[in-house]
Design a protein around this motif. Structure first.
Motif, short mmCIF file in Angstrom:
data_model
loop_
_atom_site.label_atom_id
_atom_site.label_comp_id
_atom_site.label_asym_id
_atom_site.label_seq_id
_atom_site.Cartn_x
_atom_site.Cartn_y
_atom_site.Cartn_z
N SER A 54 -3.22 -1.22 9.29
CA SER A 54 -4.10 -0.09 9.61
C SER A 54 -3.27 1.11 10.04
O SER A 54 -3.61 2.26 9.73
CB SER A 54 -5.11 -0.48 10.69
N GLY A 55 -2.17 0.86 10.76
CA GLY A 55 -1.30 1.96 11.14
C GLY A 55 -0.67 2.64 9.93
O GLY A 55 -0.49 3.86 9.91
N LEU B 140 -0.41 7.25 6.27
CA LEU B 140 -0.53 7.79 4.91
C LEU B 140 -1.63 8.83 4.83
O LEU B 140 -1.49 9.84 4.12
CB LEU B 140 -0.81 6.65 3.93
N ALA B 141 -2.74 8.62 5.52
CA ALA B 141 -3.83 9.60 5.50
C ALA B 141 -3.39 10.90 6.16
O ALA B 141 -3.65 11.98 5.65
CB ALA B 141 -5.06 9.03 6.21
N ILE C 41 0.84 -1.21 0.00
CA ILE C 41 0.00 0.00 0.00
C ILE C 41 0.87 1.25 0.00
O ILE C 41 0.64 2.19 -0.77
CB ILE C 41 -0.95 -0.01 1.21
N ARG C 42 1.87 1.27 0.86
CA ARG C 42 2.75 2.44 0.93
C ARG C 42 3.44 2.67 -0.42
O ARG C 42 3.47 3.81 -0.92
CB ARG C 42 3.80 2.24 2.02
N ARG C 43 3.95 1.62 -1.02
CA ARG C 43 4.62 1.76 -2.32
C ARG C 43 3.63 2.26 -3.39
O ARG C 43 3.98 3.08 -4.24
CB ARG C 43 5.21 0.43 -2.77
N GLY C 44 2.42 1.72 -3.35
CA GLY C 44 1.42 2.12 -4.33
C GLY C 44 1.10 3.60 -4.26
O GLY C 44 1.04 4.30 -5.27
N VAL C 45 0.89 4.09 -3.03
CA VAL C 45 0.57 5.51 -2.86
C VAL C 45 1.74 6.38 -3.28
O VAL C 45 1.58 7.39 -3.99
CB VAL C 45 0.16 5.78 -1.39
N GLU C 46 2.93 6.02 -2.85
CA GLU C 46 4.10 6.81 -3.20
C GLU C 46 4.34 6.82 -4.72
O GLU C 46 4.69 7.85 -5.30
CB GLU C 46 5.34 6.27 -2.48
N ARG C 47 4.11 5.68 -5.36
CA ARG C 47 4.33 5.60 -6.81
C ARG C 47 3.36 6.50 -7.57
O ARG C 47 3.76 7.25 -8.47
CB ARG C 47 4.15 4.15 -7.27
N THR C 48 2.10 6.47 -7.21
CA THR C 48 1.12 7.29 -7.93
C THR C 48 1.44 8.77 -7.78
O THR C 48 1.36 9.54 -8.75
CB THR C 48 -0.30 7.03 -7.42
N GLU C 49 1.81 9.19 -6.59
CA GLU C 49 2.03 10.62 -6.35
C GLU C 49 3.37 11.10 -6.90
O GLU C 49 3.52 12.29 -7.19
CB GLU C 49 1.89 10.92 -4.86
#
Length: 837
Positions: free
Chosen positions: A419-420, A425-426, A383-391
């Motif tokens: 969840s943490g 990320l939020a 999840i962290r990689r996905g968010v960072e990649r898109t942005e």
């Protein structure tokens, strides 16, 4: 009635010069030990054996590079039977070479034992041994009241006692901890086989290098990238139980162990051949959203952009995967289904028309898991990689849709590493916040174990919301159904979709889910014992096969629908913060008649109104958002949104961090319109939405109040109460002589609504009782920032959104027009919509 855009204001809150909250707590203390000398002697023997173990571990720890003052062992402390183990009042309870790692309280019926695990060096053992001497020789003051000394302990009394007095008084034994003691998931889930299995390993950040050295020397394979939290890094590693035990001893770094988690995407593929001919006809009618419209970013199995219904909104360049070994174009099918719901909603409602289909959001996809692929990542890392990649690729307004849940993590509401990660990320940097819509998960069924009709409500009750939907900062989405076209529908219209999970079994009360969206229904099988998804009562959507329309349902579909709604809000109100959009969807939600009837049935059966309300919230959240109210205000339905910030902490020279300020709001209030309604019953809603920075380790230390960096709560001026008195009731720094009185009419009330980071409450009463009640305060609550040595939280502002609405019967008075006229032009925020509505 005439529609109005919602009124959004900034800068109208007034900060207090000083702030001191009311309140305070008491500590529960153990019953007195009958023979303190004998008890101390037993504990001294335990400490000697632990010290011998520390000497035995020194050689291996030296080889791992540990400095001499860090060498030690993990120690399990068990409580006396039926007593609550006292572990200290500080966030970490660390001192003199002794660090608290995790805590597990006794569960089940009858007396049990608490257990805490500390890391202790020889210096810690020496310090404890000295404290034992003072403990052994302690005499209670002859004139002290026994209740004060045991049950109702007060800090003044504690200061007179020897160091660690209450730890010794409550403890039964000290011993070297094993893998079982560091395991914080369900004890029955602890791997026992001798073969290597994957573990989630929580490591002290300060000891990471020693951990990595020890893992390399023991040939323990670490998978993916570690996730960073406050004081903690979370790794995934493959090891036997014996190898893991050696890793714990050699590295002196492991805080706790959990089961390794995996993504799941639960879906049904029920194609409808009759709809296939409609695909090209629908595609010809699509009007893509403008380039500046928000994107729903689908964190899933990827999406097939070649589907003609998706191509106009999802160019190939916006289809990615976090690993090159994964297919970004959705070989599984789940992500393409979610994309269709996020873009169109239910194609069943779109297909019959002939006119244009104007879209309000675009799409973006990134594969964060790949079912069947041998290459995998821990969910939190993906999840962290996905968010960072898109942005990194492009900055754009987004709503993140995570319709998959995680297996292998707690389902009891406790924070987990995944969840943490979502909470972190939020929150991001506290300014560029992110909105995540997350599915609460589905009750498990299969062909071998089909859904049992008789267990409909029991299954929903007993299956807790899955991780990461318990995250505080996300919008947690469950499923209801209004689809009942079959001859034998399982759920009634407006009831819970059959497989939607709930928080009814949680001991931690967080008011989850937040909202519900359509998730489809089941049809009862012949014989009436079992049920399965009923095709006509599911949701039509796109497939990863470009030539097919397929069906989807359950909480995955509900989550995608919520992300679509949130994206449409951002398109119409581009200036809204992520916190505001989340709050608005819950603020405008309502219980269906079926949900309200269930609450009333509980009351009729003897439950209190409060218990029935909380149980309804744990099952249905705040219900289903009303799109009309989400998008629009009206003359008789005012929505006022105040976006603001406050500085929760301050630090005076040579003093500890304390609370700094509260914000008070003199709302522009429609007194004229309210007074004209007289005794007519009306409704007011108030929602406070904010994000926090998480500290996941606090939950393992039985310090859930320190999981968030800070807390906030709101308080509303009461009927016939002056504004000055309303402030005094919240802020002790103004006056300490005022007592809070009754405030009738609220559904939850002040104590019950302030859970999590999304606080919502509904007031109902005669209009004249609301006229003049324009004073609202937002005050801080202490979190982990106040006791952190790693950051300087003083004077750091935190953002929040306060949403207030008034709903009245139709009248000649326009509430919105009256309020708008009272708002200074400099405070009003009204950025034009990026779409035509």
């Amino acid at each position: 009635m005439l529609r109005h855009r919602h009124l959004i204001v900034r800068g109208i809150g007034k900060a207090s010069k000083d702030f001191e909250p009311y309140g305070g707590g008491s500590a529960t203390r153990p019953s007195a030990v009958k023979d303190r000398q004998a008890h101390a002697s037993r504990l001294r023997g335990d400490l000697q054996r632990i010290n011998n173990s520390i000497r035995s571990a020194r050689d291996e720890q030296r080889a791992a590079g540990l400095p001499s003052d860090k060498r030690g062992v993990s120690v399990a402390v068990s409580s006396r039977k039926g007593q609550e183990l006292t572990i200290g009042e500080s966030r970490r309870a660390n001192s003199r070479g002794m660090q608290l790692l995790n805590v597990r309280r006794a569960t089940g019926e009858g007396p049990g034992r608490d257990r805490a695990v500390y890391y202790m060096t020889s210096k810690a053992i020496e310090s404890l041994d000295k404290s034992l001497v003072s403990y052994e020789n302690w005499d209670d003051p002859a004139d002290a009241d026994e209740d004060d000394l045991i049950s109702n302990w007060v800090p003044e009394d504690d200061k007179k006692r020897p160091r660690n007095f209450w730890l010794f008084e409550s403890a039964k034994s000290f011993r070297v901890a094993g893998v079982e003691d560091l395991w914080t998931d369900d004890p029955e889930e602890l791997p026992e086989a001798s073969e290597p299995v994957e573990w989630e390993i929580w490591v002290r950040t300060s000891m990471v290098l020693h951990f990595l050295n020890a893992a390399e020397n023991l040939n323990i394979e670490l998978k993916g990238e570690p996730s960073d939290f406050v004081d903690i890094k979370v790794f995934n590693g493959v090891a036997t139980k014996n190898a893991l035990s050696r890793l714990i001893s050699r590295s002196a770094a492991v805080v706790e162990l959990r089961g390794a988690s995996n993504f799941i995407a639960d879906h049904a593929d029920l194609p409808s051949p009759a709809r296939l001919q409609q695909i090209l006809g629908i595609a010809d009618r699509i009007v893509p959203a403008p380039a500046k419209a928000p994107w729903v970013t689908v964190l899933d199995t990827g999406v097939n952009y070649r589907n003609v219904l998706l191509t106009p909104s999802l160019p190939q360049a916006r289809c990615r995967a976090v690993l090159s070994a994964w297919d970004p174009y959705d070989s599984d099918g789940h992500g393409s289904r979610m994309a269709g719901v996020a873009l169109f909603g239910d194609l069943e409602a779109v297909a019959p028309g002939t006119g244009p289909i104007p879209l309000e959001v675009g799409l973006e996809s990134i594969a964060v898991f790949a079912p069947g692929n041998p290459v995998r990542l821990p969910a939190r890392d993906a999840i962290r990689r996905g968010v960072e990649r898109t942005e990194q690729d492009q900055q754009h307004p987004r709503v993140y849709c995570l319709a998959a849940t995680v297996i292998g993590e707690a389902e009891d509401g406790r924070p987990t590493s995944t969840s943490g990660t979502l909470d972190a990320l939020a929150f991001n940097n506290g300014i560029s916040t992110r909105l995540f819509c997350v599915a609460v998960g589905n009750v498990e069924t299969s062909g071998v174990a089909p859904y049992q009709v008789a267990n409909y409500q029991t299954l929903n009750h007993d299956h807790g919301i899955q991780s990461p939907a318990q995250a505080l900062n996300v919008l947690s989405v469950g499923a209801l159904t209004n689809k009942c076209s079959g001859p034998s529908p399982l759920a009634d219209a407006g009831g819970l979709s059959p497989r939607s999970r709930t928080a009814q079994s949680w001991e931690i009360r967080r008011h989850k889910p937040d909202i519900l969206m359509e998730g489809g229904n089941h049809g009862v099988d012949a014989g009436g014992q079992t049920s399965r998804p009923h095709g006509p009562d599911m949701i039509a959507t796109t497939s990863n096969n470009p030539n097919r329309i397929t069906l989807v349902g359950d909480t995955s579909a509900a989550c995608a629908a919520a992300a679509r709604l949130a994206g449409r809000v951002r398109a119409r109100y581009p200036a809204m913060r992520a916190e505001t959009v989340r709050g608005l969807l819950a603020h405008c939600a309502n219980w269906t008649p079926a949900m309200a009837a269930r609450r009333q049935a509980m009351i009729n059966a003897g439950a209190s109104e409060e218990d029935a309300t909380l149980a309804t919230l744990d099952c249905f959240g705040w219900g289903v958002p009303d799109e009309e109210r989400v998008f629009w205000s009206a003359g008789n339905a005012l929505t006022l949104i105040a976006e603001d910030d406050l500085r929760p902490y301050k630090q005076d020279p040579n003093k500890s961090v304390t609370l700094k300020e509260m914000k008070s709001f003199q709302l522009p209030w429609p007194d004229k319109g309210l007074q004209a309604l007289g005794a007519t019953d009306i409704e007011m809603r108030c929602t406070l939405s904010y994000f926090v920075q998480p500290d996941i380790h606090s939950a393992s230390l039985e310090r859930l109040r320190y999981y968030p960096s800070h807390g906030l709560h709101f308080d509303f001026q009461r009927f016939e109460e002056s504004e000055e008195r309303a402030l005094r009731r919240v802020n002790r720094a103004i006056s300490t002589n005022d007592q809070a009185g009754q405030d009738d009419g609220w559904l939850l009330g002040r104590r019950k609504r302030s859970r999590g980071t999304l606080h919502h409450d509904i007031w109902k009463g005669p209009a004249y009782q609301l006229a003049g009640r324009r004073q609202v305060s937002v005050a801080p609550i202490r979190g982990w920032w106040a006791s952190s040595s790693q950051i300087e939280p003083a004077n750091v502002p935190v953002r929040f959104s306060l949403i207030i609405s008034i709903r009245t019967p139709e009248s000649a008075n326009d509430l919105v027009a009256e309020v708008r006229a009272a708002i200074p032009a400099s405070a009003l925020v009204d950025v034009p919509s990026v779409i035509t509505v």
